[in-house]
Design an enzyme around this catalytic site. Sequence first.
Site, PDB file in Angstrom:
ATOM      1  N   GLN A  10     -20.677  22.285  81.490  1.00  0.00           N
ATOM      2  CA  GLN A  10     -21.305  22.545  80.536  1.00  0.00           C
ATOM      3  C   GLN A  10     -21.014  21.674  79.179  1.00  0.00           C
ATOM      4  O   GLN A  10     -19.755  21.153  79.221  1.00  0.00           O
ATOM      5  CB  GLN A  10     -21.193  24.080  79.946  1.00  0.00           C
ATOM      6  CG  GLN A  10     -21.662  25.057  80.968  1.00  0.00           C
ATOM      7  CD  GLN A  10     -21.738  26.355  80.166  1.00  0.00           C
ATOM      8  OE1 GLN A  10     -20.771  27.063  80.733  1.00  0.00           O
ATOM      9  NE2 GLN A  10     -22.572  26.499  79.235  1.00  0.00           N
ATOM     10  N   HIS A  11     -21.741  21.514  78.231  1.00  0.00           N
ATOM     11  CA  HIS A  11     -21.783  20.906  77.039  1.00  0.00           C
ATOM     12  C   HIS A  11     -21.522  19.529  76.775  1.00  0.00           C
ATOM     13  O   HIS A  11     -21.520  19.161  75.866  1.00  0.00           O
ATOM     14  CB  HIS A  11     -20.086  21.537  76.415  1.00  0.00           C
ATOM     15  CG  HIS A  11     -20.291  23.010  76.468  1.00  0.00           C
ATOM     16  ND1 HIS A  11     -20.727  23.861  75.890  1.00  0.00           N
ATOM     17  CD2 HIS A  11     -19.039  23.658  77.043  1.00  0.00           C
ATOM     18  CE1 HIS A  11     -20.506  25.192  76.401  1.00  0.00           C
ATOM     19  NE2 HIS A  11     -19.480  25.111  76.905  1.00  0.00           N
ATOM     20  N   ASP A  26     -22.709  25.336  84.779  1.00  0.00           N
ATOM     21  CA  ASP A  26     -22.044  25.972  86.073  1.00  0.00           C
ATOM     22  C   ASP A  26     -21.769  27.322  85.822  1.00  0.00           C
ATOM     23  O   ASP A  26     -21.748  28.015  87.281  1.00  0.00           O
ATOM     24  CB  ASP A  26     -20.913  24.886  86.379  1.00  0.00           C
ATOM     25  CG  ASP A  26     -19.872  24.781  85.340  1.00  0.00           C
ATOM     26  OD1 ASP A  26     -19.927  25.368  84.206  1.00  0.00           O
ATOM     27  OD2 ASP A  26     -18.830  24.002  85.413  1.00  0.00           O
TER      28      ASP A  26
HETATM   29  O1  LIG Z   1     -16.822  24.595  79.063  1.00  0.00           O
HETATM   30  C1  LIG Z   1     -16.990  25.263  79.983  1.00  0.00           C
HETATM   31  C2  LIG Z   1     -17.959  26.846  79.747  1.00  0.00           C
HETATM   32  O2  LIG Z   1     -17.845  26.961  78.380  1.00  0.00           O
HETATM   33  C3  LIG Z   1     -16.564  25.076  81.292  1.00  0.00           C
HETATM   34  O3  LIG Z   1     -16.562  26.076  82.024  1.00  0.00           O
HETATM   35  C4  LIG Z   1     -17.235  23.893  81.966  1.00  0.00           C
HETATM   36  O4  LIG Z   1     -18.684  24.438  82.267  1.00  0.00           O
HETATM   37  C5  LIG Z   1     -16.386  23.293  82.968  1.00  0.00           C
HETATM   38  O5  LIG Z   1     -16.465  23.918  84.221  1.00  0.00           O
HETATM   39  P1  LIG Z   1     -15.335  23.546  85.487  1.00  0.00           P
HETATM   40  O6  LIG Z   1     -16.118  22.133  85.835  1.00  0.00           O
HETATM   41  O7  LIG Z   1     -13.877  23.318  84.983  1.00  0.00           O
HETATM   42  O8  LIG Z   1     -15.579  24.490  86.373  1.00  0.00           O
END
Ligand SMILES: O=C(CO)[C@@H](O)[C@H](O)COP(=O)(O)O
Length: 487
Positions: A71-72, A245
């Site tokens: 995300q983000h 994700d």
């Molecule tokens: O920033 C967030 C949720 O807000 C993280 O959960 C990212 O979405 C990355 O996830 P992974 O790749 O570490 O599972």
Amino acid sequence: MPLVAGVDSSTQSCKVVVRDAETGALVRFGSAPHPAGTEVHPDAWWEALTAAITAAGGIEDVAAISVGGQQHGMVCLDADGEVVRPALLWNDTRSAAAAAALIKEAGAGETAAGDSAAGARWWAETTGTVPVASITATKLRWLAENEPEKAARTAAVCLPHDWLMWRLGGYGPRSEGFDPGLSALATDRSDASGTGYFSPITGEYLPEVLERTLGHVPVLPRVLGPLEAAGKTPGGAIIAPGAGDNAGAGLGVGASVGDVVVSIGTSGTVFAVADRPTSDATGLVAGFADATGHYLPLACTLNASRVLDATAVLLGVTLPELTALALSAPIGADGLTLVPYFEGERTPNLPDATGSLHGITLRNYTPANLARAAVEGIVCSLADGLAALTSLGVAAERVILVGGAARSEAIQQAIAGIFGLPVLVPEPGEYVADGAARQAAGVLLGAFPQWENSGTTTIDDGGSAAHEAVLVRYRAATATVYPKGLQ
Ligand SMILES: O=C(CO)[C@@H](O)[C@H](O)COP(=O)(O)O
Ligand SMILES: Nc1ncnc2c1ncn2[C@@H]1O[C@H](COP(=O)(O)OP(=O)(O)O)[C@@H](O)[C@H]1O
């Protein structure tokens, strides 16, 4: 038997599953690594996706595909579809000061300079989330302040999963001969809800936030419904809306109200599917949306599986050996407590924090205790996330544990003990990619299919006084180092 593909473009790697749309049976799998770092050119994700698809036997015979993604991440495109600069990822903390400024400015009216408490309330009520450096809007403010010419060149802003879907649809940079049609960009409500310029309640973007951060309103991806197609690949496969994700993992494990999902990968996340939005002005819980039309209150830490990786390297052992070492030490690691803020921290919001080890004695300073302290430190930081969630009235009846580090029996046992809840551990797998595949099947078949997760084990030890003491000592250690506590 139509086939569907699900993708997890996560922080460390890209994984592709090919499944039978009706039964959910796994047919093929492939993966490829992503580069390290918190600033990554999206081309690296495309290369990893194409390599993972090849490793999974291709998608020529696939009827629908869906992408779940970290995300983000801020992906900026110019009018020719060129990437303006490498993407700043969710775990890049350079926009921490921008986040603080945006919160304060939103409280203008309380005082001329703005008031942080009032500003935090505005963000929580308007976007569901008080911004920290992870949130895309803060990265746009950082871009406008530090690279104004790149901000001015930015014609469209999207997220990692949106950009990969756009590329799968045959769009791309004009210089490479692709159609740069920015209006073909699409996203879903779960990922849009992590941008800071979208309201998960109204389902609308917030142009005023873009004006205040980037300085203009760029083209934004169309926000699709849970089972609305984004388009087709040049080969004719339907492209499903995709998801962030965590929302993808929620779909993959079939989480419903009362379930708390804990994911331990690069990020540690604790989240729940909720039928009502949350609004947490303390900033501990982000009020995201899920991929089915509900909500996804979520607490996310920056320090999770990589703390295990670093500890394993330090001790000169493999990850399974680290687990064995941790399990050989007593609960509480003989008094050793690790505060795992190795990369700064997001929850609580301490972007400049560092990790620390507490309670060292000549007797307890052993590899086994250090391994156990690393496991317990990660789990305690997530227990604080769970406490923040339940304080908002989120139901927590059981935990479903996923992510790369869910493979560790030491992690599984520590979650069960310290959370004091039954922990369901589905067999090791790629649950974000599975959730994406389930969404692809839903778009293809017209409704989410019911797929069974096989091989789930349950750990239910009811918690213990020894585990409670671990959490008490952990909280005392964080309070010693960061006396302001949860910020
Ligand atoms: O920033 C967030 C949720 O807000 C993280 O959960 C990212 O979405 C990355 O996830 P992974 O790749 O570490 O599972
Ligand atoms: N047997 C294991 N024990 C503990 N951790 C493991 C094991 N196998 C993999 N991992 C962890 O999984 C992590 C990757 O998980 P993953 O969920 O794929 O990450 P991300 O989604 O952030 O890319 C690695 O950092 C590694 O520490």
